[in-house]
Design an enzyme around this catalytic site. Structure first.
Site, PDB file in Angstrom:
ATOM      1  N   ASN A 278     -10.750   6.754  10.903  1.00 36.91           N
ATOM      2  CA  ASN A 278     -10.403   8.151  10.736  1.00 36.91           C
ATOM      3  C   ASN A 278     -11.192   8.712   9.549  1.00 36.91           C
ATOM      4  O   ASN A 278     -11.773   9.782   9.609  1.00 36.91           O
ATOM      5  CB  ASN A 278      -8.895   8.268  10.542  1.00 36.91           C
ATOM      6  CG  ASN A 278      -8.429   9.632  10.909  1.00 36.91           C
ATOM      7  OD1 ASN A 278      -9.110  10.356  11.629  1.00 36.91           O
ATOM      8  ND2 ASN A 278      -7.279  10.009  10.393  1.00 36.91           N
TER       9      ASN A 278
ATOM     10  N   ARG B  89     -12.533  15.334   8.251  1.00 42.97           N
ATOM     11  CA  ARG B  89     -13.277  15.704   7.034  1.00 42.97           C
ATOM     12  C   ARG B  89     -14.723  16.038   7.382  1.00 42.97           C
ATOM     13  O   ARG B  89     -15.328  15.374   8.228  1.00 42.97           O
ATOM     14  CB  ARG B  89     -13.261  14.549   6.024  1.00 42.97           C
ATOM     15  CG  ARG B  89     -11.950  14.429   5.289  1.00 42.97           C
ATOM     16  CD  ARG B  89     -11.940  13.203   4.391  1.00 42.97           C
ATOM     17  NE  ARG B  89     -10.877  12.300   4.776  1.00 42.97           N
ATOM     18  CZ  ARG B  89     -10.825  11.012   4.454  1.00 42.97           C
ATOM     19  NH1 ARG B  89     -11.783  10.461   3.744  1.00 42.97           N
ATOM     20  NH2 ARG B  89      -9.821  10.272   4.853  1.00 42.97           N
TER      21      ARG B  89
ATOM     22  N   LYS C 174       3.202   0.797   3.181  1.00 44.40           N
ATOM     23  CA  LYS C 174       2.891  -0.269   4.138  1.00 44.40           C
ATOM     24  C   LYS C 174       3.031  -1.603   3.411  1.00 44.40           C
ATOM     25  O   LYS C 174       2.656  -1.695   2.234  1.00 44.40           O
ATOM     26  CB  LYS C 174       1.428  -0.136   4.606  1.00 44.40           C
ATOM     27  CG  LYS C 174       1.263   0.813   5.769  1.00 44.40           C
ATOM     28  CD  LYS C 174      -0.126   0.627   6.371  1.00 44.40           C
ATOM     29  CE  LYS C 174      -0.822   1.948   6.439  1.00 44.40           C
ATOM     30  NZ  LYS C 174      -2.231   1.942   6.653  1.00 44.40           N
TER      31      LYS C 174
ATOM     32  N   ASN D 174       0.878  -1.179   0.000  1.00 45.74           N
ATOM     33  CA  ASN D 174       0.000   0.000   0.000  1.00 45.74           C
ATOM     34  C   ASN D 174       0.914   1.226   0.000  1.00 45.74           C
ATOM     35  O   ASN D 174       1.423   1.629   1.048  1.00 45.74           O
ATOM     36  CB  ASN D 174      -0.880  -0.044   1.253  1.00 45.74           C
ATOM     37  CG  ASN D 174      -1.857   1.112   1.313  1.00 45.74           C
ATOM     38  OD1 ASN D 174      -1.809   2.033   0.495  1.00 45.74           O
ATOM     39  ND2 ASN D 174      -2.744   1.083   2.290  1.00 45.74           N
TER      40      ASN D 174
HETATM   41  P1  AMP Z   1      -8.713   3.639  11.341  1.00 49.87           P
HETATM   42  O1  AMP Z   1      -8.774   4.793  10.387  1.00 49.87           O
HETATM   43  O2  AMP Z   1      -9.622   2.508  10.974  1.00 49.87           O
HETATM   44  O3  AMP Z   1      -7.306   3.179  11.631  1.00 49.87           O
HETATM   45  O4  AMP Z   1      -9.278   4.183  12.748  1.00 49.87           O
HETATM   46  C1  AMP Z   1      -8.554   5.108  13.501  1.00 49.87           C
HETATM   47  C2  AMP Z   1      -9.466   5.741  14.548  1.00 49.87           C
HETATM   48  O5  AMP Z   1     -10.071   4.724  15.356  1.00 49.87           O
HETATM   49  C3  AMP Z   1      -8.724   6.623  15.541  1.00 49.87           C
HETATM   50  O6  AMP Z   1      -8.572   7.926  15.068  1.00 49.87           O
HETATM   51  C4  AMP Z   1      -9.641   6.580  16.745  1.00 49.87           C
HETATM   52  O7  AMP Z   1     -10.549   7.647  16.658  1.00 49.87           O
HETATM   53  C5  AMP Z   1     -10.406   5.277  16.615  1.00 49.87           C
HETATM   54  N1  AMP Z   1     -10.062   4.343  17.687  1.00 49.87           N
HETATM   55  C6  AMP Z   1      -9.041   3.488  17.753  1.00 49.87           C
HETATM   56  N2  AMP Z   1      -9.062   2.791  18.915  1.00 49.87           N
HETATM   57  C7  AMP Z   1     -10.133   3.236  19.608  1.00 49.87           C
HETATM   58  C8  AMP Z   1     -10.713   2.928  20.882  1.00 49.87           C
HETATM   59  N3  AMP Z   1     -10.190   2.017  21.681  1.00 49.87           N
HETATM   60  N4  AMP Z   1     -11.830   3.603  21.239  1.00 49.87           N
HETATM   61  C9  AMP Z   1     -12.370   4.522  20.440  1.00 49.87           C
HETATM   62  N5  AMP Z   1     -11.878   4.853  19.220  1.00 49.87           N
HETATM   63  C10 AMP Z   1     -10.779   4.229  18.815  1.00 49.87           C
END
Ligand code: AMP
Length: 396
Positions: free
Chosen positions: A211, A241, A14, A7
């Site tokens: 995110n 966003r 990655k 990626n």
């Molecule tokens: P992703 O883009 O799928 O990697 O998700 C990242 C986002 O997941 C982070 O910015 C957090 O807001 C959220 N996140 C990760 N771990 C937790 C957690 N234990 N509780 C709540 N939100 C989480």
């Protein structure tokens, strides 16, 4: 089969080496700050971890070379030679209307991916650089492109057409494309497996909440609508966003604050969403903590997020004429029980009944609705790398 999944971003890359027969991750890591100073990370079960070690990476070629060196390293590697890598699967963000599935890469495919560059000017060129770097170092290894947009190419015109002059679609390719397709496809298939029903018989709503977030309606195994649009800026409010908004706001704010369109888009992409509303953070953990301490804007941002996702669930249930299961995945969907509860509560009228105890889980597959819930609610960790590896193995 051993598949290397790549990626590539503009300054990062990655990677994961997977065994598609056992679905085991043999090694994974990250190349960062490519073109700057270069940092290399490598993890393999039972081997010594390399953690963000300075490694010169003037271009993506040196980054890929660092990955290959680590994989075949006699002490900490996981394969004895590069020949053990049967294929490389590349994540490509935009396949336009040209690609509705993953494809084996040849010169014609490369040219067609390049033609999609104007649709994803920040991402596709970086993906192409990653492919070319791998081709240079592994000229005899088959490569496959897996597109974020491909799964959504089954959307009907009523879902993908914007109410703009039709020439903008015909001549300029302006339409809803949707993103996170690899993730939505993966969790939809897992949902069917968990429910023990053929995917062709199911109406699913997949909520990829991280995110970046998107919600997708999957009917009979096919994406029929999705919340992201021509770009990943549309849909529910996200980390930074804005999600959906009235386009008239742009002119008003640009005039009032003397912003050009680049500055305006920077606000919409990087300074909005739950970060912009709360003024605290884009991370839901920080927001929950702040809201718990009485920060009203953090609480509002969290409420706006769950309300936004809930509205899409209602819309997609209407679009499909019902729903059998709602899926939560990605960082927030997999980890944030409070958000899942807030989104699913109030949907009892359409047959959704959560089980608060079952919902009190993180990061593994689970049914989190009550036994008597007509609509099942599922937590399914996404695995885009595995999906890319499986598509790659199937094609080569
Ligand atoms: P992703 O883009 O799928 O990697 O998700 C990242 C986002 O997941 C982070 O910015 C957090 O807001 C959220 N996140 C990760 N771990 C937790 C957690 N234990 N509780 C709540 N939100 C989480």
């Amino acid at each position: 089969m051993k598949v290397l999944v790549i990626n590539a971003g503009s300054s990062s890359l990655k990677y994961q080496l997977l065994d598609t027969d056992t679905q085991d991750v043999l090694a994974k890591g990250l190349c960062e700050r490519i073109g700057i100073d270069g940092k290399f990370t490598y993890k393999a079960p039972g081997k010594e971890t390399i953690d963000a070690v300075d490694t010169p990476m003037p271009t993506h070629n040196e980054a890929i070379q660092a990955v290959l060196n680590a994989l075949i390293d006699p002490a900490n590697g996981v394969i004895s030679s590069m020949d053990e890598i049967d294929a490389v699967g590349h994540r490509v963000v935009h396949g336009g209307e040209t690609f509705n599935r993953s494809v084996k890469i040849d010169d014609k495919v490369m040219a067609a991916i390049e033609e999609c560059n104007p649709l994803a000017p920040l991402h596709n060129p970086a993906n192409i650089i990653g492919i070319k770097a791998c081709q240079a170092l592994m000229p005899n290894t088959p490569m496959v492109a897996v597109f974020d947009t491909a799964f959504h190419q089954t959307m009907p015109s009523v879902a993908y057409t914007y109410a703009l002059p039709y020439e903008y679609y015909e001549n300029d390719k302006v339409r809803r494309y949707g993103f996170h397709g690899t993730s939505h496809k993966y969790v939809a298939q897992r949902a069917a497996d968990m429910l023990g029903k053929p995917i062709e018989s199911l109406k699913l709503i997949s909520c990829h909440l991280g995110n970046g977030s998107s919600v997708t309606a999957v009917k009979n195994g096919k994406s029929v609508d999705t919340s992201m649009g021509f770009t990943p800026l549309a849909g529910v409010p996200m980390g930074t966003r804005s999600g959906d908004l009235d386009a008239g706001i742009l002119e008003y704010l640009m005039n009032k604050h003397g912003m050009d369109i680049k500055e305006m888009l920077n606000v919409l992409n990087k300074k909005s969403g739950v970060q912009g509303v709360s003024g605290v953070s884009s991370d839901f953990r920080d927001l929950s903590k702040a809201a718990g301490e009485g920060n009203k804007r953090a609480a509002l941002a969290l409420d706006m997020f769950s309300y936004g996702v809930k509205k899409y669930i209602g819309a997609y249930a209407a679009a499909m004429g019902g729903v059998d299961a709602i899926i939560f995945t990605a960082g927030v969907g997999e980890n944030d029980a409070g958000q899942r509860m807030a989104i699913a509560s109030g949907l009892e009228f359409m047959g959704v009944k959560m089980d608060p105890d079952a919902n009190n889980v993180r990061g593994h597959e689970a049914i989190i609705s009550a036994i008597d819930s007509k609509v099942k609610v599922l937590l399914i960790p996404t695995n885009e790398e595995l999906m890319i590896a499986l598509d790659t193995a199937a094609l080569v």
